[in-house]
Design a protein around this motif. Structure first.
Motif, PDB file in Angstrom:
ATOM      1  N   ALA A 284     -22.377 -16.072  83.216  1.00  0.00           N
ATOM      2  CA  ALA A 284     -22.937 -16.103  84.572  1.00  0.00           C
ATOM      3  C   ALA A 284     -22.908 -14.714  85.189  1.00  0.00           C
ATOM      4  CB  ALA A 284     -22.174 -17.092  85.439  1.00  0.00           C
ATOM      5  N   ALA A 285     -21.838 -13.963  84.939  1.00  0.00           N
ATOM      6  CA  ALA A 285     -21.746 -12.608  85.493  1.00  0.00           C
ATOM      7  C   ALA A 285     -22.833 -11.706  84.921  1.00  0.00           C
ATOM      8  CB  ALA A 285     -20.365 -12.017  85.211  1.00  0.00           C
ATOM      9  N   VAL A 286     -23.137 -11.860  83.638  1.00  0.00           N
ATOM     10  CA  VAL A 286     -24.189 -11.038  83.019  1.00  0.00           C
ATOM     11  C   VAL A 286     -25.561 -11.395  83.589  1.00  0.00           C
ATOM     12  CG1 VAL A 286     -25.395 -10.600  80.843  1.00  0.00           C
ATOM     13  CG2 VAL A 286     -22.908 -10.547  80.914  1.00  0.00           C
ATOM     14  N   VAL A 287     -25.869 -12.691  83.604  1.00  0.00           N
ATOM     15  CA  VAL A 287     -27.194 -13.128  84.060  1.00  0.00           C
ATOM     16  C   VAL A 287     -27.381 -12.824  85.545  1.00  0.00           C
ATOM     17  CG1 VAL A 287     -28.648 -15.149  84.458  1.00  0.00           C
ATOM     18  CG2 VAL A 287     -27.456 -14.883  82.285  1.00  0.00           C
ATOM     19  N   PHE A 288     -26.443 -13.276  86.362  1.00  0.00           N
ATOM     20  CA  PHE A 288     -26.608 -13.101  87.800  1.00  0.00           C
ATOM     21  C   PHE A 288     -26.316 -11.674  88.238  1.00  0.00           C
ATOM     22  CE2 PHE A 288     -25.968 -17.715  87.458  1.00  0.00           C
ATOM     23  CZ  PHE A 288     -27.175 -18.109  88.016  1.00  0.00           C
ATOM     24  N   GLY A 289     -25.496 -10.942  87.472  1.00  0.00           N
ATOM     25  CA  GLY A 289     -25.303  -9.523  87.750  1.00  0.00           C
ATOM     26  C   GLY A 289     -26.596  -8.733  87.554  1.00  0.00           C
ATOM     27  N   ALA A 290     -27.336  -9.081  86.497  1.00  0.00           N
ATOM     28  CA  ALA A 290     -28.639  -8.412  86.279  1.00  0.00           C
ATOM     29  C   ALA A 290     -29.597  -8.721  87.429  1.00  0.00           C
ATOM     30  CB  ALA A 290     -29.234  -8.866  84.947  1.00  0.00           C
ATOM     31  N   LEU A 291     -29.612  -9.983  87.884  1.00  0.00           N
ATOM     32  CA  LEU A 291     -30.467 -10.336  89.026  1.00  0.00           C
ATOM     33  C   LEU A 291     -30.021  -9.617  90.304  1.00  0.00           C
ATOM     34  CD1 LEU A 291     -30.909 -14.168  88.438  1.00  0.00           C
ATOM     35  CD2 LEU A 291     -32.643 -12.381  88.169  1.00  0.00           C
ATOM     36  N   PHE A 292     -28.705  -9.477  90.480  1.00  0.00           N
ATOM     37  CA  PHE A 292     -28.175  -8.778  91.639  1.00  0.00           C
ATOM     38  C   PHE A 292     -28.596  -7.311  91.632  1.00  0.00           C
ATOM     39  CE2 PHE A 292     -24.926  -6.806  94.276  1.00  0.00           C
ATOM     40  CZ  PHE A 292     -24.864  -7.694  95.349  1.00  0.00           C
ATOM     41  N   ILE A 293     -28.558  -6.695  90.467  1.00  0.00           N
ATOM     42  CA  ILE A 293     -28.972  -5.287  90.359  1.00  0.00           C
ATOM     43  C   ILE A 293     -30.471  -5.145  90.611  1.00  0.00           C
ATOM     44  CG2 ILE A 293     -29.248  -3.381  88.703  1.00  0.00           C
ATOM     45  CD1 ILE A 293     -26.513  -4.283  87.524  1.00  0.00           C
ATOM     46  N   VAL A 294     -31.269  -6.069  90.102  1.00  0.00           N
ATOM     47  CA  VAL A 294     -32.703  -6.037  90.339  1.00  0.00           C
ATOM     48  C   VAL A 294     -33.002  -6.177  91.833  1.00  0.00           C
ATOM     49  CG1 VAL A 294     -34.868  -7.313  89.972  1.00  0.00           C
ATOM     50  CG2 VAL A 294     -33.358  -6.807  88.046  1.00  0.00           C
ATOM     51  N   ASN A 295     -32.223  -7.009  92.521  1.00  0.00           N
ATOM     52  CA  ASN A 295     -32.403  -7.201  93.959  1.00  0.00           C
ATOM     53  C   ASN A 295     -32.137  -5.899  94.689  1.00  0.00           C
ATOM     54  OD1 ASN A 295     -32.669  -8.392  96.509  1.00  0.00           O
ATOM     55  ND2 ASN A 295     -30.514  -8.843  96.577  1.00  0.00           N
TER      56      ASN A 295
ATOM     57  N   ARG B  55     -32.725  -9.475 101.890  1.00  0.00           N
ATOM     58  CA  ARG B  55     -32.202  -8.985 100.612  1.00  0.00           C
ATOM     59  C   ARG B  55     -30.702  -9.213 100.509  1.00  0.00           C
ATOM     60  NH1 ARG B  55     -35.856  -4.588  98.063  1.00  0.00           N
ATOM     61  NH2 ARG B  55     -34.324  -4.856  96.440  1.00  0.00           N
ATOM     62  N   LEU B  56     -29.990  -9.013 101.617  1.00  0.00           N
ATOM     63  CA  LEU B  56     -28.555  -9.293 101.620  1.00  0.00           C
ATOM     64  C   LEU B  56     -28.300 -10.781 101.394  1.00  0.00           C
ATOM     65  CD1 LEU B  56     -27.447  -7.011 104.566  1.00  0.00           C
ATOM     66  CD2 LEU B  56     -26.883  -6.708 102.154  1.00  0.00           C
ATOM     67  N   ARG B  57     -29.140 -11.610 101.997  1.00  0.00           N
ATOM     68  CA  ARG B  57     -29.032 -13.055 101.803  1.00  0.00           C
ATOM     69  C   ARG B  57     -29.288 -13.417 100.353  1.00  0.00           C
ATOM     70  NH1 ARG B  57     -33.181 -17.284 102.419  1.00  0.00           N
ATOM     71  NH2 ARG B  57     -32.041 -19.206 102.290  1.00  0.00           N
ATOM     72  N   LEU B  58     -30.279 -12.812  99.748  1.00  0.00           N
ATOM     73  CA  LEU B  58     -30.563 -13.069  98.341  1.00  0.00           C
ATOM     74  C   LEU B  58     -29.390 -12.648  97.468  1.00  0.00           C
ATOM     75  CD1 LEU B  58     -32.633 -14.087  96.309  1.00  0.00           C
ATOM     76  CD2 LEU B  58     -33.604 -11.802  96.263  1.00  0.00           C
ATOM     77  N   GLY B  59     -28.753 -11.534  97.805  1.00  0.00           N
ATOM     78  CA  GLY B  59     -27.561 -11.108  97.073  1.00  0.00           C
ATOM     79  C   GLY B  59     -26.427 -12.111  97.191  1.00  0.00           C
TER      80      GLY B  59
END
Length: 122
Positions: free
Chosen positions: A111-122, A78-82
Motif C-alpha cells: 500500500a505504501a508503494v502504490v499510494f506513495g507513488a500516487l501521493f508523489i504524482v499529486n 490537492r491537499l485533500r487528495l493527499g
C-alpha cells in the motif's frame, strides 16, 4: 447558482464537515494515545492514523468550499487528495491487521508503494 454549491448548500454542508472533522480528530488522537501504551498491537495506531486522515480530508474539503480564489481552491483540493490517498494506504494496513492477515507488513509495504507513488504524482 442553484444546487449543491449554492450558498445555501454550503451553509448546510459546512457544519457537517466540521462535525466529521471534530469527531475524527478526537477519535484519532484517542486511538493514537492508546497505541502508545499498547505498542504490540498496531491496530490502534492504524485506526488512529486513518481517523486523522479523515480529519484532514474533511478540513481541506471545507476550506475548498470557502476558498477566495481558484488557486486557493486548487491547492486545498490537492491537499485533500493527499489526505485521501494517505487514508486509503493506512486503511489497507488497518484492514490487514483487523482481519488477522498473516503478514500485515506486506500489505503495508504494498500500500505504501502504490499510494506513495500516487501521493508523489499529486
Amino acid at each position: 447558482m442553484e444546487g449543491f454549491l449554492s450558498p445555501s448548500g454550503v451553509a448546510l454542508i459546512t457544519p457537517a464537515l466540521w462535525l466529521v472533522a471534530g469527531f475524527s480528530l478526537a477519535t484519532g488522537v484517542h486511538f493514537i494515545s492508546v497505541s502508545l501504551f499498547r505498542r504490540t498491537d498496531l491496530l490502534y495506531l492504524a485506526f488512529g492514523l486513518s481517523c486523522l486522515a479523515i480529519f484532514f480530508n474533511a478540513t481541506f474539503l471545507e476550506q475548498t468550499f470557502h476558498a477566495a480564489t481558484a488557486d486557493q481552491a486548487v491547492s486545498h483540493h490537492r491537499l485533500r487528495l493527499g489526505a485521501t490517498i494517505t487514508f486509503f494506504g493506512v486503511f489497507a494496513w488497518f484492514v490487514a491487521i483487523y482481519t488477522r492477515y498473516p503478514k500485515p507488513q506486506r500489505i503495508a509495504i504494498a500500500a505504501a508503494v502504490v499510494f506513495g507513488a500516487l501521493f508523489i504524482v499529486n
